[in-house]
Design an enzyme around this catalytic site. Structure first.
Site, short mmCIF file in Angstrom:
data_model
loop_
_atom_site.label_atom_id
_atom_site.label_comp_id
_atom_site.label_asym_id
_atom_site.label_seq_id
_atom_site.Cartn_x
_atom_site.Cartn_y
_atom_site.Cartn_z
N LYS A 240 -8.85 -0.57 -7.20
CA LYS A 240 -9.11 -0.71 -5.76
C LYS A 240 -10.53 -0.28 -5.41
CE LYS A 240 -4.31 -0.31 -4.14
NZ LYS A 240 -3.56 0.20 -5.33
N PHE B 269 3.52 3.02 2.47
CA PHE B 269 3.94 3.70 3.70
C PHE B 269 5.46 3.55 3.82
CE2 PHE B 269 -0.17 3.18 6.46
CZ PHE B 269 -0.77 4.18 5.73
N HIS C 25 -2.35 3.62 -8.46
CA HIS C 25 -2.29 3.15 -7.07
C HIS C 25 -3.59 3.52 -6.35
CE1 HIS C 25 -0.71 1.88 -3.27
NE2 HIS C 25 -0.91 3.06 -2.74
N GLU D 196 -0.72 11.35 -7.00
CA GLU D 196 -0.34 10.48 -8.11
C GLU D 196 -0.63 11.16 -9.46
OE1 GLU D 196 -2.40 6.75 -7.99
OE2 GLU D 196 -1.20 5.87 -9.60
N CYS E 257 2.73 -1.15 0.96
CA CYS E 257 1.77 -1.37 -0.13
C CYS E 257 2.44 -1.39 -1.51
CB CYS E 257 0.69 -0.32 -0.06
SG CYS E 257 -0.08 -0.36 1.56
N HIS F 176 -8.10 -2.46 -0.99
CA HIS F 176 -6.65 -2.32 -1.05
C HIS F 176 -6.00 -3.55 -0.43
CE1 HIS F 176 -2.71 -0.90 -1.06
NE2 HIS F 176 -2.80 0.18 -0.31
#
Lengths: 420, 82
Positions: A342, A408, A310, A321, A170, A347
């Site tokens: 998002k 990831f 994010h 975050e 991502c 996403h």
């Protein structure tokens, strides 16, 4: 001229997203706080634990003639649509060379996806099983290869300085843009078309992400399912689409009289080395990326007015975050309007960094931070100035925006943009 | 029943139109697949597979390279169809 430290600017933007088929309609949807999430209806999805997603607002087949579209994976179709918009928006009238204002040998393309042509791969496996070997499309390999979108965009614009595809789940789209900034900064190219794309709304990826317990299963409330920073957030919603920008050395942009959106100041990159999918919960890996950005550029915390977070709506990630932001910026976080777009687009995995860079560039241009929707009860651990419900004006004067993307594998990428 | 030369030409025109988007009336005997009809080597495989199905004929990979023009393909199919 110092070829290792050239100023890089953004001169074109393009997008196709769950909110609209171009950057203008996407931006309008973001400012209006519109959700692009829908229920997935029909037998194909009936057995899945997750039956919601944020599909592209516009069918790419309407935008690319069928003879070309049938040779392109859906992710490459999105990339091409976004790249064409960005290329035209930058003021180019034809491919490099035919348009004499850009030399093909000084033009690059860096376009990433997190998963690659997964829909092509799975569809062609169905063809193999149901119709036999002979019917497998001879276009399968160029359609499923992860560098397919980059290669097709490179062909479209005539890029000969290099075509690249960094893959980091991502974070891929953001890493692509960071790579492009470096290509220009270090003198390898004058212009680079860069961004991210993804097309993975298919039962297999949804089953797989669902079984990881990474996705929201709020099937009864599609539009409320993606809820970053809400106390009851329960996972991300899969979106599809692409976001692409044209990056250019400031000198090259000035020479051809291009309109400049903003400066692409730089990037900070790190890796968690913690777990294959879970974020490091204290945010130390992300903090390291933020610190690398601060150490490698002249950006100051005081000028950062906006962050496109994010924040995917997962319990651990959203908070890690914010902890990282506090670690690096301390009280300065209080003046950084934090938006989780998002909540509206879902996403887009490898497309996220591209689309959210387009959103960050437009936030600086219009001096507006888009809202974060669906926060009924703000998580007390979300200790930041979250832009809730309504878009918010950003200050006058020189300001900067960050776009964070994590993937990831523990990949952390932070991009920084600044008004000019 | 075996297809006639005209039927094969018409059928190939429809296949090329489907795969490469070339108008059927432009798919003529003397036209080169690669140079005139935007059918590259990958798309040629698709043309061959579609033609095999439509005209009940086998076109081995080794023979495909000899099919440069629409006329070459028409002649091949005429000769080899059951």
């Amino acid at each position: 001229m110092n070829a290792t430290n050239r100023t890089v600017v953004v001169t074109g933007i393009g997008a196709t997203t769950p909110l609209g088929g171009d950057s203008a309609s996407t931006w309008e949807g973001l400012l209006a706080g519109r959700s692009g999430v829908r229920a997935l209806e029909g037998e194909r999805w009936a057995d899945l634990p997750v039956r919601i997603a944020a599909p592209s607002a516009v069918d790419p087949g309407e935008r690319i003639p069928r003879p070309q579209a049938r040779k392109l994976d859906r992710s490459a179709q999105f990339a091409l649509i976004a790249a064409r918009e960005a290329w035209a928006d930058a003021g180019f009238t034809a491919k490099a060379g035919e348009d004499a204002s850009v030399d093909p040998h000084r033009l690059g393309a860096v376009v990433a996806s997190g998963i690659g042509g997964v829909i092509t791969l799975l569809d062609q496996y169905d063809v193999l099983k149901e119709k036999g070997v002979r019917k497998v499309s001879p276009h399968t390999v160029p359609m499923l290869m992860p560098n397919g979108p980059a290669a097709n965009v490179g062909l479209e614009v005539g890029a000969r300085a290099g075509v690249h595809t960094p893959v980091s789940a991502c974070a891929s789209g953001a890493e692509a843009i960071g790579y492009a900034i470096e290509m220009i900064r270090t003198g390898r190219a004058d212009v680079v078309v860069a961004g991210g794309t993804e097309a993975a709304i298919h039962p297999l990826p949804i089953a797989a992400f669902g079984n990881m317990m990474a996705m929201s299963k709020s099937n009864d409330d599609p539009q409320g399912a993606s809820r970053p920073y809400d106390a009851d957030r329960n996972g991300f919603v899969l979106g599809e689409g692409a976001g692409v920008v044209v990056l250019e050395s400031a000198e090259h942009a000035a020479r051809r009289g291009a309109t400049v959106y903003c400066e692409a100041v730089g990037q900070g990159i790190s890796a968690d080395s913690h777990h294959i999918t879970q974020p490091e919960p204290s945010g130390s890996g992300i903090a390291h990326a933020l610190q690398n950005l601060m150490d490698s550029s002249d950006i100051k915390p005081a000028e950062i007015a906006h962050i496109n977070a994010h924040a995917t709506s997962t319990p651990l990630g959203d908070v890690a975050e914010i902890k990282a932001l506090r670690k690096v910026f301390g009280d300065d976080v209080d003046h950084m309007a934090l938006s989780a777009t998002k909540s509206m687009t879902g996403h887009l995995l490898g497309g996220a960094g591209g689309v959210e860079t387009v959103a960050s560039v437009l936030a600086l241009k219009h001096r507006i931070a888009p809202p974060t929707i669906n926060i009924a009860n703000l998580d007390p651990e979300a200790d930041a100035d979250v832009v809730r419900d309504e878009a918010r004006a950003l200050p006058e004067g020189p300001i900067a925006a960050l776009n964070n993307s994590f993937g990831f594998g523990g990949h952390n990428v932070v991009l920084a943009f600044r008004t000019v | 029943m075996a297809a006639t030369e005209a039927e094969i030409t018409e059928g190939l025109a429809e296949i090329v139109n489907e795969i490469a988007g070339i108008p059927t009336e432009d798919v003529k005997s003397e036209k080169s697949f690669t140079d005139d009809l935007d059918v590259d080597s990958l798309s040629m495989v698709e043309v061959v597979v579609a033609a095999e199905e439509r005209f009940d004929v086998k076109i081995p990979d080794d023979d495909v390279k000899n099919l440069k023009t629409v006329g070459d393909a028409v002649s091949y199919i005429l000769k080899h169809q059951d």
